[in-house]
Design an enzyme around this catalytic site. Sequence first.
Site, PDB file in Angstrom:
ATOM      1  N   LYS A  44       0.989  -1.105  -0.170  1.00 46.03           N
ATOM      2  CA  LYS A  44      -0.235   0.454  -0.102  1.00 46.03           C
ATOM      3  C   LYS A  44       1.020   1.135  -0.144  1.00 46.03           C
ATOM      4  O   LYS A  44       2.105   1.403  -0.004  1.00 46.03           O
ATOM      5  CB  LYS A  44      -0.495  -0.250   1.062  1.00 46.03           C
ATOM      6  CG  LYS A  44       0.174   0.279   2.145  1.00 46.03           C
ATOM      7  CD  LYS A  44      -0.784  -0.406   3.934  1.00 46.03           C
ATOM      8  CE  LYS A  44      -0.055  -0.170   5.049  1.00 46.03           C
ATOM      9  NZ  LYS A  44      -0.556  -0.558   6.577  1.00 46.03           N
ATOM     10  N   TYR A 273      14.718  32.318   5.023  1.00 45.11           N
ATOM     11  CA  TYR A 273      13.364  33.319   5.410  1.00 45.11           C
ATOM     12  C   TYR A 273      13.465  32.995   7.079  1.00 45.11           C
ATOM     13  O   TYR A 273      14.074  31.951   7.375  1.00 45.11           O
ATOM     14  CB  TYR A 273      12.195  31.932   5.074  1.00 45.11           C
ATOM     15  CG  TYR A 273      12.348  32.239   3.519  1.00 45.11           C
ATOM     16  CD1 TYR A 273      11.513  33.129   2.831  1.00 45.11           C
ATOM     17  CD2 TYR A 273      12.220  31.044   2.513  1.00 45.11           C
ATOM     18  CE1 TYR A 273      11.322  33.542   1.139  1.00 45.11           C
ATOM     19  CE2 TYR A 273      12.132  31.291   1.185  1.00 45.11           C
ATOM     20  CZ  TYR A 273      11.813  31.642   0.957  1.00 45.11           C
ATOM     21  OH  TYR A 273      11.240  32.736  -0.693  1.00 45.11           O
TER      22      TYR A 273
HETATM   23  C1  PLP Z   1      -0.441  -1.910   6.812  1.00 42.58           C
HETATM   24  C2  PLP Z   1      -0.402  -2.733   7.474  1.00 42.58           C
HETATM   25  C3  PLP Z   1       0.598  -3.601   7.252  1.00 42.58           C
HETATM   26  C4  PLP Z   1       1.805  -4.075   7.787  1.00 42.58           C
HETATM   27  O1  PLP Z   1       2.467  -3.336   8.822  1.00 42.58           O
HETATM   28  P1  PLP Z   1       3.557  -2.793   9.195  1.00 42.58           P
HETATM   29  O2  PLP Z   1       3.954  -2.048  10.331  1.00 42.58           O
HETATM   30  O3  PLP Z   1       3.882  -1.614   7.842  1.00 42.58           O
HETATM   31  O4  PLP Z   1       4.853  -4.073   9.286  1.00 42.58           O
HETATM   32  C5  PLP Z   1      -0.554  -4.784   7.955  1.00 42.58           C
HETATM   33  N1  PLP Z   1      -1.471  -5.233   8.285  1.00 42.58           N
HETATM   34  C6  PLP Z   1      -3.053  -4.268   8.301  1.00 42.58           C
HETATM   35  C7  PLP Z   1      -3.843  -4.700   8.147  1.00 42.58           C
HETATM   36  C8  PLP Z   1      -2.581  -3.375   7.250  1.00 42.58           C
HETATM   37  O5  PLP Z   1      -2.769  -1.960   7.224  1.00 42.58           O
END
Ligand code: PLP
Length: 381
Positions: A44, A273
Site C-alpha cells: 500500500k 526565510y
Molecule cells: C499496513 C498494514 C500492515 C503492515 O504493517 P507494518 O507495521 O508496516 O508491518 C499489516 N496489516 C495491515 C492491516 C496493515 O494495514
Amino acid sequence: MVGGSGHTVIESLNRVLVSRSALAHNFRICAEKSGGVPIMAMVKADAYGHGMEECARVFADSGARAFGVAEVVEGVRLRQSGIREPIFILAGLLPEFFEAVIDYDLTPVLVDGEIVDSLAATASAHGKKVHVHLKVDTGMGRQGCRLDQAPAVVHKIISHDSLHLAGIMAHFPMADDPVHGNSDRVLSDFLHLVATLRPLRLKDCRCHIANSGGIFSVDGAELDMVRPGISLYGYGADGMEAGMTNGRLRPAMSFVSRVLQVREVPAGTGLGYGHIYTTTKTTRLAVLPVGYEDGYVRALSNRAEVLVHGCRAPVVGRISMNLSLVDVSEIQEVRPGDEAVLLGRQGNDRISADEIAGWMESISYEVLCLFGHCNTREYRE
Ligand SMILES: *Cc1c(COP(=O)(O)O)cnc(C)c1O
C-alpha cells in the site's frame, strides 16, 4: 530520468534510489522469521514510497503469496501490472467498487456485515464466487467488527454461495511494544474467536494478524499468514531496527541530492526565510536544491543533517520550497556537483529514516512515503 533530445539524458538533481536486492533480502529475513508461512507483502502507499509495481515484482519473485493495498484503485493498478497472486483491499470498500473487485479478481476485506448481501448479489449476477476476508477489531478501535459481533457476520457471509470466507484477520495496535503485554492479550482474544468458530468447519479460511511488529516481537503470531510492511523496506516497527530484528534488515531507500553552490558568509549573517539561524563565525555554506516540495519538510529546518564527503553537515536556517542550506565549514573542498546524501549511506556514515523521523517527530513510515512520493525513483540491483 527523462530522455531529452539526441543522446542527452537529463537527470533530476534529487533522486530516490531503491535497492531491489535489499527488498529481496528483507523478504527472506521476514520469511525466515515467520517460519515459512505464506507472506502477504504490504505494498500500500505505493509500497511505502518505494514504488508498488516494482516492489511487488521483486516480492512475487521472492515468493510472496499475496499483496496488500488500501484501495481498489491500487489493486486494479497492481493487477494490470501483471501480478497474479491474491490482492487484498484492506481499507474496506463501497458498493461502487463491486464490479472492479469482480473484474480484477481482488480480495476485499469486509469490516462488518453491511455490504455482505449486496456484494453477494453482485457476485452472483456475474456468476462469480468472490473470496473475502473479515477484519475484526481487537483493540485498534479503528476498523473492523467487534469480536462479539464477528460470529454473526461470519454466518451472514457463509450463507451466500457467491462468497467464500477465505480468512479472518485482526491487527495489533501495539505490536512494537513488547513490554506492555497488549499484543499477547490481543492475540489470545483473536485465537479465542477463532476457536469459537471452529464448529463451523470453515474450509480454506486463513487467520492472520501479524504485521512487522507481530512477526518480530510477538511469539506465536504467525498463524496462517503474515503481513509485513515496514520490515520489507528495511526498518523495524519500533523505530530501532537493531533492537527488534538484530540489525539484519537492510534499508532499501536512499535519497541523494547534489551541491549547487558553495559560498562563504561572515559571522552575523541571517540565513533563509525568517533568519531562524544567524552565523556566529565565518561559515561555508553548501546550497542544496532540495526543499519541502521534495518531502524534505520544514520541520527539518535547523535540525537535520546530511552527508557530504562522508561527513555530517547540519541543515542551517529554514528549509524552503526548493532550497536548503547546510554548513560545510568543517568539510574540506566541497564543490558544486558533489553528492549530498539526505537518507542512506555515504562513506562510513549512514542517516536512517528513523533518525530523520526523530528530527521531524514522526516515524520511518512517514519519511519513506514522503521522500518516495515526491521524487523520481531509480532502481538498483
Ligand atoms: C499496513 C498494514 C500492515 C503492515 O504493517 P507494518 O507495521 O508496516 O508491518 C499489516 N496489516 C495491515 C492491516 C496493515 O494495514
